[in-house]
Design a protein around this motif. Structure first.
Motif, short mmCIF file in Angstrom:
data_model
loop_
_atom_site.label_atom_id
_atom_site.label_comp_id
_atom_site.label_asym_id
_atom_site.label_seq_id
_atom_site.Cartn_x
_atom_site.Cartn_y
_atom_site.Cartn_z
N ARG A 124 0.82 -1.21 0.00
CA ARG A 124 0.00 0.00 0.00
C ARG A 124 0.86 1.27 0.00
O ARG A 124 0.53 2.24 -0.68
N PHE A 125 1.96 1.26 0.75
CA PHE A 125 2.86 2.41 0.74
C PHE A 125 3.49 2.59 -0.64
O PHE A 125 3.69 3.72 -1.09
N ALA A 126 3.79 1.49 -1.32
CA ALA A 126 4.35 1.58 -2.68
C ALA A 126 3.34 2.20 -3.65
O ALA A 126 3.68 3.09 -4.44
N ALA A 127 2.09 1.77 -3.57
CA ALA A 127 1.04 2.32 -4.45
C ALA A 127 0.81 3.80 -4.14
O ALA A 127 0.66 4.62 -5.05
N TYR A 128 0.81 4.13 -2.88
CA TYR A 128 0.62 5.52 -2.46
C TYR A 128 1.80 6.39 -2.93
O TYR A 128 1.60 7.50 -3.43
N GLY A 129 3.00 5.87 -2.79
CA GLY A 129 4.19 6.59 -3.25
C GLY A 129 4.15 6.85 -4.75
O GLY A 129 4.51 7.94 -5.22
N LYS A 130 3.69 5.87 -5.50
CA LYS A 130 3.56 6.05 -6.95
C LYS A 130 2.55 7.16 -7.25
O LYS A 130 2.79 8.01 -8.12
N HIS A 131 1.43 7.15 -6.55
CA HIS A 131 0.42 8.21 -6.72
C HIS A 131 1.04 9.58 -6.43
O HIS A 131 0.79 10.55 -7.16
N LEU A 132 1.83 9.69 -5.37
CA LEU A 132 2.44 10.96 -5.01
C LEU A 132 3.38 11.46 -6.10
O LEU A 132 3.36 12.65 -6.45
N GLY A 141 3.35 20.40 -13.69
CA GLY A 141 2.97 20.70 -15.06
C GLY A 141 1.84 21.71 -15.17
O GLY A 141 1.74 22.44 -16.16
N LEU A 142 0.99 21.76 -14.15
CA LEU A 142 -0.11 22.73 -14.13
C LEU A 142 0.34 24.11 -13.64
O LEU A 142 -0.44 25.05 -13.63
N GLY A 143 1.59 24.20 -13.20
CA GLY A 143 2.11 25.48 -12.73
C GLY A 143 1.90 25.75 -11.26
O GLY A 143 2.04 26.88 -10.81
N ASP A 144 1.57 24.73 -10.48
CA ASP A 144 1.37 24.89 -9.04
C ASP A 144 2.56 24.29 -8.30
O ASP A 144 2.52 23.16 -7.80
N ALA A 145 3.63 25.08 -8.23
CA ALA A 145 4.86 24.62 -7.60
C ALA A 145 4.68 24.34 -6.11
O ALA A 145 5.33 23.45 -5.56
N ASP A 146 3.79 25.09 -5.46
CA ASP A 146 3.58 24.89 -4.02
C ASP A 146 2.98 23.51 -3.73
O ASP A 146 3.41 22.82 -2.81
N THR A 147 1.97 23.13 -4.53
CA THR A 147 1.37 21.82 -4.32
C THR A 147 2.37 20.72 -4.70
O THR A 147 2.46 19.70 -4.00
N ALA A 148 3.12 20.92 -5.77
CA ALA A 148 4.16 19.94 -6.15
C ALA A 148 5.16 19.78 -5.02
O ALA A 148 5.60 18.66 -4.72
N ASP A 149 5.52 20.87 -4.35
CA ASP A 149 6.45 20.83 -3.23
C ASP A 149 5.85 20.07 -2.05
O ASP A 149 6.54 19.29 -1.39
N LEU A 150 4.56 20.29 -1.78
CA LEU A 150 3.87 19.54 -0.73
C LEU A 150 3.96 18.04 -1.02
O LEU A 150 4.30 17.24 -0.14
N TYR A 151 3.66 17.68 -2.25
CA TYR A 151 3.74 16.27 -2.65
C TYR A 151 5.16 15.72 -2.50
O TYR A 151 5.35 14.58 -2.09
N THR A 152 6.15 16.54 -2.84
CA THR A 152 7.55 16.10 -2.72
C THR A 152 7.90 15.84 -1.26
O THR A 152 8.54 14.83 -0.95
N GLU A 153 7.46 16.71 -0.38
CA GLU A 153 7.71 16.53 1.05
C GLU A 153 7.11 15.22 1.55
O GLU A 153 7.76 14.45 2.25
N SER A 155 6.23 12.62 -0.24
CA SER A 155 6.85 11.50 -0.94
C SER A 155 8.15 11.04 -0.29
O SER A 155 8.42 9.84 -0.20
N ARG A 156 8.95 11.98 0.16
CA ARG A 156 10.22 11.61 0.80
C ARG A 156 9.99 10.73 2.02
O ARG A 156 10.66 9.72 2.21
N THR A 157 9.02 11.10 2.86
CA THR A 157 8.74 10.30 4.06
C THR A 157 8.13 8.96 3.70
O THR A 157 8.49 7.94 4.30
N ILE A 158 7.25 8.94 2.72
CA ILE A 158 6.61 7.68 2.33
C ILE A 158 7.66 6.71 1.77
O ILE A 158 7.65 5.52 2.10
N ASP A 159 8.60 7.21 0.96
CA ASP A 159 9.67 6.35 0.45
C ASP A 159 10.54 5.81 1.59
O ASP A 159 10.95 4.65 1.57
N MET A 160 10.81 6.65 2.59
CA MET A 160 11.60 6.20 3.73
C MET A 160 10.84 5.11 4.50
O MET A 160 11.42 4.08 4.87
N ARG A 161 9.54 5.30 4.70
CA ARG A 161 8.75 4.31 5.43
C ARG A 161 8.63 3.01 4.63
O ARG A 161 8.64 1.92 5.21
#
Length: 176
Positions: A124-132, A141-153, A155-161
């Motif tokens: 489940r964490f792998a599927a969620y990480g892929k979604h992120l 791509g939509l020009g929302d760098a802030d939301t992309a940054d939220l997702y990046t933050e 994603s880093r923890t989900i990959d670690m977990r």
């Protein structure tokens, strides 16, 4: 008196904001964010399912690990929901909506020992990480760098977990 289930109204109304993203961008981004909100809520409750029900020799360490992971997910639920509302949207965060909209499969309620729970959560964490990661690319791509940054933050923890979970599944024969 028994409550009769009704289909929730899933309004896509937007509220005024001075955020300088066009309404069509905010609409697309909040749709992705609400899908993430559903998956995050679902993953949190599935992690708690493992926390409550794990048995075996590794009980204590896994019980504690799963609880810590669920706590992290709870903070991400809040981050994602608040980003939706900051963009002028409505956070769709009820348990019923999460269950209906989650990208994750249902949890195996027959899981008992640590390996079964760790395997279920790793999937489940792998599927969620892929979604992120897909959401990072899409929102960027939509020009929302802030939301992309939220997702990046997140994603880093989900990959670690995921790494923590997968480390429990490595066998000596896998290393040879």
């Amino acid at each position: 008196m028994v409550a009769t289930p009704t289909k929730a109204k899933t309004s896509r109304r937007f509220y005024p904001t001075r955020i300088d993203l066009p309404i069509d961008v905010r609409s697309q981004v909040t749709k992705i964010l609400n899908q993430t909100l559903a998956a995050t809520l679902d993953l949190k409750t599935q992690t708690k399912q493992a926390h409550w029900n794990v048995k075996g020799m590794d009980f204590f360490q896994l019980h504690e690990l799963f609880d810590e992971m669920a706590g992290e997910l709870e903070s991400y639920v809040d981050m994602v929901a608040e980003r939706v509302t900051a963009l002028g949207g409505t956070a769709m965060g009820t348990a019923r909506l999460a269950a209906a909209e989650s990208i994750l499969p249902e949890y195996d309620l027959d899981a008992i020992d640590g390996v079964e729970h760790v395997t279920a959560l790793a999937e489940r964490f792998a599927a969620y990480g892929k979604h992120l990661r897909q959401a990072i690319d899409t929102t960027e791509g939509l020009g929302d760098a802030d939301t992309a940054d939220l997702y990046t933050e997140v994603s880093r923890t989900i990959d670690m977990r995921l790494w923590f979970l997968e480390a429990h599944l490595v066998k000596k024969s896998d290393l040879d």
